[in-house]
Design a protein around this motif. Sequence first.
Motif, PDB file in Angstrom:
ATOM      1  N   SER A 132     -13.996  27.614   4.611  1.00  0.00           N
ATOM      2  CA  SER A 132     -12.986  27.262   3.618  1.00  0.00           C
ATOM      3  C   SER A 132     -11.721  26.772   4.306  1.00  0.00           C
ATOM      4  N   PRO A 133     -11.094  25.693   3.808  1.00  0.00           N
ATOM      5  CA  PRO A 133      -9.869  25.178   4.427  1.00  0.00           C
ATOM      6  C   PRO A 133      -8.666  26.086   4.160  1.00  0.00           C
ATOM      7  N   LYS A 134      -7.673  26.016   5.029  1.00  0.00           N
ATOM      8  CA  LYS A 134      -6.441  26.799   4.860  1.00  0.00           C
ATOM      9  C   LYS A 134      -5.575  26.260   3.728  1.00  0.00           C
ATOM     10  N   ARG A 135      -5.720  24.962   3.427  1.00  0.00           N
ATOM     11  CA  ARG A 135      -4.961  24.304   2.368  1.00  0.00           C
ATOM     12  C   ARG A 135      -3.461  24.405   2.581  1.00  0.00           C
ATOM     13  N   GLN A 136      -3.046  24.285   3.833  1.00  0.00           N
ATOM     14  CA  GLN A 136      -1.627  24.288   4.175  1.00  0.00           C
ATOM     15  C   GLN A 136      -1.239  22.898   4.668  1.00  0.00           C
ATOM     16  N   PRO A 137      -0.364  22.199   3.931  1.00  0.00           N
ATOM     17  CA  PRO A 137       0.070  20.868   4.383  1.00  0.00           C
ATOM     18  C   PRO A 137       0.800  20.941   5.718  1.00  0.00           C
ATOM     19  N   GLY A 138       0.637  19.889   6.537  1.00  0.00           N
ATOM     20  CA  GLY A 138       1.435  19.768   7.747  1.00  0.00           C
ATOM     21  C   GLY A 138       0.984  20.583   8.931  1.00  0.00           C
ATOM     22  N   LEU A 139      -0.239  21.129   8.905  1.00  0.00           N
ATOM     23  CA  LEU A 139      -0.686  21.937  10.051  1.00  0.00           C
ATOM     24  C   LEU A 139      -0.722  21.107  11.330  1.00  0.00           C
ATOM     25  N   TYR A 153      -4.095   8.405   0.344  1.00  0.00           N
ATOM     26  CA  TYR A 153      -3.441   9.717   0.299  1.00  0.00           C
ATOM     27  C   TYR A 153      -4.159  10.766   1.137  1.00  0.00           C
ATOM     28  N   THR A 154      -3.359  11.715   1.626  1.00  0.00           N
ATOM     29  CA  THR A 154      -3.869  12.933   2.268  1.00  0.00           C
ATOM     30  C   THR A 154      -3.201  14.110   1.560  1.00  0.00           C
ATOM     31  N   LEU A 155      -3.936  14.719   0.681  1.00  0.00           N
ATOM     32  CA  LEU A 155      -3.448  15.873  -0.076  1.00  0.00           C
ATOM     33  C   LEU A 155      -4.412  17.029   0.148  1.00  0.00           C
ATOM     34  N   VAL A 156      -3.921  18.147   0.674  1.00  0.00           N
ATOM     35  CA  VAL A 156      -4.822  19.259   0.963  1.00  0.00           C
ATOM     36  C   VAL A 156      -4.960  20.210  -0.221  1.00  0.00           C
ATOM     37  N   GLN A 157      -4.000  20.182  -1.144  1.00  0.00           N
ATOM     38  CA  GLN A 157      -4.098  21.048  -2.323  1.00  0.00           C
ATOM     39  C   GLN A 157      -5.070  20.428  -3.326  1.00  0.00           C
ATOM     40  N   HIS A 174       5.723  14.895   1.424  1.00  0.00           N
ATOM     41  CA  HIS A 174       6.151  16.193   0.878  1.00  0.00           C
ATOM     42  C   HIS A 174       6.020  16.252  -0.646  1.00  0.00           C
ATOM     43  N   ILE A 175       4.928  15.721  -1.152  1.00  0.00           N
ATOM     44  CA  ILE A 175       4.657  15.797  -2.594  1.00  0.00           C
ATOM     45  C   ILE A 175       4.300  17.236  -2.949  1.00  0.00           C
ATOM     46  N   LYS A 176       4.953  17.763  -3.979  1.00  0.00           N
ATOM     47  CA  LYS A 176       4.790  19.184  -4.305  1.00  0.00           C
ATOM     48  C   LYS A 176       4.086  19.436  -5.641  1.00  0.00           C
ATOM     49  N   ILE A 225       0.868  -1.176   0.000  1.00  0.00           N
ATOM     50  CA  ILE A 225       0.000   0.000   0.000  1.00  0.00           C
ATOM     51  C   ILE A 225       0.900   1.219   0.000  1.00  0.00           C
ATOM     52  N   THR A 226       0.733   2.077  -0.978  1.00  0.00           N
ATOM     53  CA  THR A 226       1.542   3.292  -1.085  1.00  0.00           C
ATOM     54  C   THR A 226       0.798   4.448  -0.436  1.00  0.00           C
ATOM     55  N   ILE A 227       1.456   5.110   0.491  1.00  0.00           N
ATOM     56  CA  ILE A 227       0.846   6.206   1.248  1.00  0.00           C
ATOM     57  C   ILE A 227       1.448   7.521   0.752  1.00  0.00           C
ATOM     58  N   CYS A 228       0.611   8.415   0.281  1.00  0.00           N
ATOM     59  CA  CYS A 228       1.076   9.673  -0.315  1.00  0.00           C
ATOM     60  C   CYS A 228       0.542  10.866   0.472  1.00  0.00           C
ATOM     61  N   SER A 229       1.400  11.883   0.606  1.00  0.00           N
ATOM     62  CA  SER A 229       0.978  13.084   1.332  1.00  0.00           C
ATOM     63  C   SER A 229       1.801  14.280   0.878  1.00  0.00           C
ATOM     64  N   ASP A 230       1.193  15.477   0.970  1.00  0.00           N
ATOM     65  CA  ASP A 230       1.974  16.692   0.730  1.00  0.00           C
ATOM     66  C   ASP A 230       2.557  17.207   2.041  1.00  0.00           C
ATOM     67  N   SER A 231       2.386  16.423   3.127  1.00  0.00           N
ATOM     68  CA  SER A 231       3.078  16.669   4.388  1.00  0.00           C
ATOM     69  C   SER A 231       3.886  15.409   4.698  1.00  0.00           C
ATOM     70  N   VAL A 232       3.934  14.982   5.963  1.00  0.00           N
ATOM     71  CA  VAL A 232       4.751  13.819   6.311  1.00  0.00           C
ATOM     72  C   VAL A 232       4.033  12.498   6.085  1.00  0.00           C
TER      73      VAL A 232
END
Length: 267
Positions: free
Chosen positions: A105-112, A65-69, A42-44, A8-15
């Motif tokens: 509206s969400p802040k859309r900032q990874p890693g909060l 995945y957890t991607l906020v963008q 830290h996917i950008k 299972i591949t876990i993807c995130s724009d944070s940790v």
Amino acid sequence: MSKHSYEITICSDSVGETAEAVVRATIRQFDAHQVRTKRIGHIKNEDEIRAIMEEVARTGGFVAYTLVQPELREMMKEEAIRLGVRAVDIMGPMMQAFIDTFNDSPKRQPGLLHQLDEDYFRRVEAIEFAVKCDDGRDTSALLKADILLVGISRTSKTPLSIFLAHKGLKVSNLPLVPEVKVPKELFLVPGERIFGLTMDPEHLLKIRTERLRTVGLPYGAKYATLERISEELDYAHGLMKQVGCLIINVTDKAIEETAGIIMSHIK
């Protein structure tokens, strides 16, 4: 499940800790020892997602995945459809429910979740405390601990200490051995802060036997015999009753489950 290995591949724009926690909780509901996890944080940009999804399409498994963008979430969905790879959006539906229900509206900032706030520094301090006080190394710190774990060898004292430390709790743990006198500080710690860990003898025998094999010691050493284990458990139970602590049988319990019992008790 078959004996084939799955990933299972876990993807995130944070940790990626949030997604990994959900994935591991899910895995524990199955007899899935052959399932591995791979975390990519830290996917950008969209190119990274495209490359990740193409790799998963080649190797098999699925993505959590957890991607906020929003643009990254949309790319993940498009690539999942294009390549026929299942992708589970862990945070998106929750965020959408918040938007729809509370008109916000969400802040859309990874890693909060992992910002360097007061909670973060408390957790770091607690982890350092747990490492310093592991396995009875610093008995003078027993009185400073929020939680004191006691038990015989291989009853999960160390991993439980570290897990609780990540929750910001200062944890010390003390091994109980019949031939070793316990420190006087043990009897000065309030009973409600002490937790005794025990385990079924047959289960502990399997763990200790495997431990002997891992470190290259001969099979049949006294450490891994039912007679010795029963002797140690009897001694430990007597001491636990003497200090008046809660005794938890950790046989077949996940670390998180035991931690939940302890945290509910101290609250």
